[in-house]
Design a protein around this motif. Structure first.
Motif, PDB file in Angstrom:
ATOM      1  N   LYS A  60      -0.654 -18.053  -7.594  1.00 45.48           N
ATOM      2  CA  LYS A  60      -0.650 -17.494  -5.993  1.00 45.48           C
ATOM      3  C   LYS A  60      -1.752 -16.956  -5.449  1.00 45.48           C
ATOM      4  O   LYS A  60      -1.356 -16.524  -4.194  1.00 45.48           O
ATOM      5  N   THR A  64      -0.457 -16.392  -0.841  1.00 46.85           N
ATOM      6  CA  THR A  64      -0.776 -15.433  -0.209  1.00 46.85           C
ATOM      7  C   THR A  64      -1.348 -16.675   0.725  1.00 46.85           C
ATOM      8  O   THR A  64      -1.409 -15.179   2.000  1.00 46.85           O
ATOM      9  N   ASN A  69       0.760 -11.645   1.687  1.00 48.33           N
ATOM     10  CA  ASN A  69       1.050 -10.314   0.777  1.00 48.33           C
ATOM     11  C   ASN A  69       2.348 -10.342   0.259  1.00 48.33           C
ATOM     12  O   ASN A  69       2.316  -9.906  -1.004  1.00 48.33           O
ATOM     13  N   PHE A  72       3.052 -12.878  -1.811  1.00 51.87           N
ATOM     14  CA  PHE A  72       2.841 -12.980  -3.348  1.00 51.87           C
ATOM     15  C   PHE A  72       3.170 -11.665  -4.189  1.00 51.87           C
ATOM     16  O   PHE A  72       4.357 -11.938  -5.323  1.00 51.87           O
ATOM     17  N   ASP A  73       3.676 -10.313  -3.430  1.00 56.67           N
ATOM     18  CA  ASP A  73       4.195  -9.194  -4.291  1.00 56.67           C
ATOM     19  C   ASP A  73       5.088  -9.886  -5.165  1.00 56.67           C
ATOM     20  O   ASP A  73       6.235  -9.642  -5.641  1.00 56.67           O
TER      21      ASP A  73
END
Length: 118
Positions: A60, A64, A69, A72-73
């Motif tokens: 992660k 990122t 982000n 990552f999500d």
């Protein structure tokens, strides 16, 4: 996922840094379990959960950094869907946090090279 996966694949999963840090550390953890002479269920559980959470944290962090982000999500959602809530139920990060002494006691050192192919 299809929008973000090319970045994740190219800039993270295909890199030597990912293979040598995230993957190697997890495979070295598995090697450590395989080498145990007398397996103890609690210690094995702790070792594999700490190893998994270290891999997850490492993955992660790189995703990122390299892809942002949103990637990552999406990745977190994908892993969550792939494994269901299994990892959160069996290996909750708050109990098997990499920085906790229980993990430090069982994880191999970062410079240990795994036996498996990266």
């Amino acid at each position: 996922f299809l929008k973000e996966s090319p970045c994740i694949h190219k800039k993270v999963f295909n890199t030597q840094i990912y293979k040598q840090t995230c993957n190697n550390n997890f495979l070295a953890t598995v090697d450590k379990i395989d080498e145990e002479q007398h397996l103890e269920a609690d210690r094995t559980h702790t070792t594999i959960c700490c190893g998994y959470n270290k891999w997850d944290e490492c993955s992660k962090k790189l995703i990122t950094k390299e892809c942002g982000n949103a990637a990552f999500d999406i990745y977190s959602d994908f892993v969550g869907e792939a494994f269901g809530t299994l990892t959160k139920m069996i290996c909750p990060a708050k109990f098997f946090a990499v920085k906790k002494s229980s993990c430090k006691d069982v994880l191999p050192k970062d410079d240990v090279i795994a036996k498996g192919k990266l």
